[in-house]
Design an enzyme around this catalytic site. Structure first.
Site, PDB file in Angstrom:
ATOM      1  N   ASP A  12       0.543  -1.616   0.061  1.00 36.86           N
ATOM      2  CA  ASP A  12      -0.302  -0.079   0.163  1.00 36.86           C
ATOM      3  C   ASP A  12       1.021   1.087  -0.124  1.00 36.86           C
ATOM      4  O   ASP A  12       0.293   2.354   1.119  1.00 36.86           O
ATOM      5  CB  ASP A  12      -0.907  -0.066   1.021  1.00 36.86           C
ATOM      6  CG  ASP A  12      -2.347  -0.822   1.211  1.00 36.86           C
ATOM      7  OD1 ASP A  12      -2.250  -1.818  -0.082  1.00 36.86           O
ATOM      8  OD2 ASP A  12      -2.761  -1.319   2.016  1.00 36.86           O
ATOM      9  N   LYS A 112      -7.075  -5.176  -3.391  1.00 36.33           N
ATOM     10  CA  LYS A 112      -7.751  -5.698  -2.236  1.00 36.33           C
ATOM     11  C   LYS A 112      -8.511  -4.563  -1.341  1.00 36.33           C
ATOM     12  O   LYS A 112      -8.850  -2.997  -1.654  1.00 36.33           O
ATOM     13  CB  LYS A 112      -6.785  -6.200  -1.081  1.00 36.33           C
ATOM     14  CG  LYS A 112      -5.479  -5.119  -0.340  1.00 36.33           C
ATOM     15  CD  LYS A 112      -5.154  -5.623   0.408  1.00 36.33           C
ATOM     16  CE  LYS A 112      -3.528  -4.002   1.215  1.00 36.33           C
ATOM     17  NZ  LYS A 112      -4.807  -3.416   1.750  1.00 36.33           N
ATOM     18  N   CYS A 161      -1.838  -2.846   7.758  1.00 34.89           N
ATOM     19  CA  CYS A 161      -2.143  -3.231   6.851  1.00 34.89           C
ATOM     20  C   CYS A 161      -0.534  -4.300   6.168  1.00 34.89           C
ATOM     21  O   CYS A 161      -0.031  -6.011   6.176  1.00 34.89           O
ATOM     22  CB  CYS A 161      -2.066  -2.732   5.732  1.00 34.89           C
ATOM     23  SG  CYS A 161      -3.946  -2.476   5.014  1.00 34.89           S
TER      24      CYS A 161
END
Ligand code: VGL
Ligand code: ZN
Length: 218
Positions: A12, A112, A161
């Site tokens: 990310d 995602k 994450c």
């Protein structure tokens, strides 16, 4: 470290998690240069990125709930759910992979958080859905099929994450190295507890300089 059997997972690294972004992580921009260094090294057999990629109105957004504010916690399918500012909306500028990194080098990009009704922190599995299940993304099999047994994780955010990706990687049977200094937390106050929790889960804490200092052994 066996280089051919090692993958670098880039979690990310997107403008919305950088200072000024929709879900800004303090110091998030400081990881870009050292991450670039690792991506340009020959230290990994495979590079894989994850990309948070939510539809508008995603259930993790505070704006999708009546009278709730960002960073409050609610319950979703019997599990705690932090409510986030709208972030990484599919196709928005903040959702792109950070423009300063050589993404042409990654073998796969796992998008995602696309299920409107369920969050997804980890690159390996969604968070719990309405059936109390955490559906896999296919990343574990993808890595195994390519001979990967060790993963090195970095990116944003350290305590969300990257953490969930690391812990799921352990559960999937990988040896997991956490590149601590090329991650940043949403809640840095909890970093000491996080370090201990990761160690307790069998995650190996390391940093970019230590890994970069190893010469590749052909
Ligand atoms: C993340 C909160 C919500 C992350 C993604 O990338 O750590 N955190 N969505
Ligand atoms: Zn998200």
């Amino acid at each position: 470290m066996n280089y051919q059997h090692s993958a670098l997972l880039l979690v990310d690294i997107q403008p919305d998690f950088m200072p000024g972004g929709a879900l800004a992580v303090e110091g998030g921009d400081e990881i870009v240069e050292p991450v670039r260094h690792l991506m340009n090294s020959n230290l990994f057999g495979l590079l894989v990125a994850t990309q948070d990629w939510h539809p508008p109105g995603h259930i993790s957004f505070a704006s999708s709930h009546t009278a709730r504010k960002p960073f409050e916690t609610t319950e979703l399918y019997d599990y705690p759910q932090t409510l986030w500012p709208d972030h990484c909306v599919q196709g928005s500028a903040g959702a792109q992979l950070h423009p300063g990194l050589p993404w042409d080098k990654v073998a796969a990009i796992i998008r995602k958080g696309m299920d409107p009704q369920c969050d997804s922190y980890s690159g390996f599995r969604n968070n719990w859905n309405i059936n109390g299940e955490r559906p896999p993304t296919g990343l574990a099999g993808y890595l195994r099929e390519r001979g990967i047994s060790e993963v090195y994780v970095c990116g944003l955010a350290r305590d969300i994450c990257v953490r969930w990706t690391a812990e799921d990687a352990v559960d999937a049977g990988f040896q997991v190295h956490f590149l601590w200094d090329i991650t940043r937390s949403v809640n840095p106050n909890d970093d000491q507890a996080l370090r201990q929790a990761l160690i307790n889960r069998g995650v190996i804490l390391t940093n970019q300089a230590t890994v970069s200092a190893r010469s590749r052994n052909y």
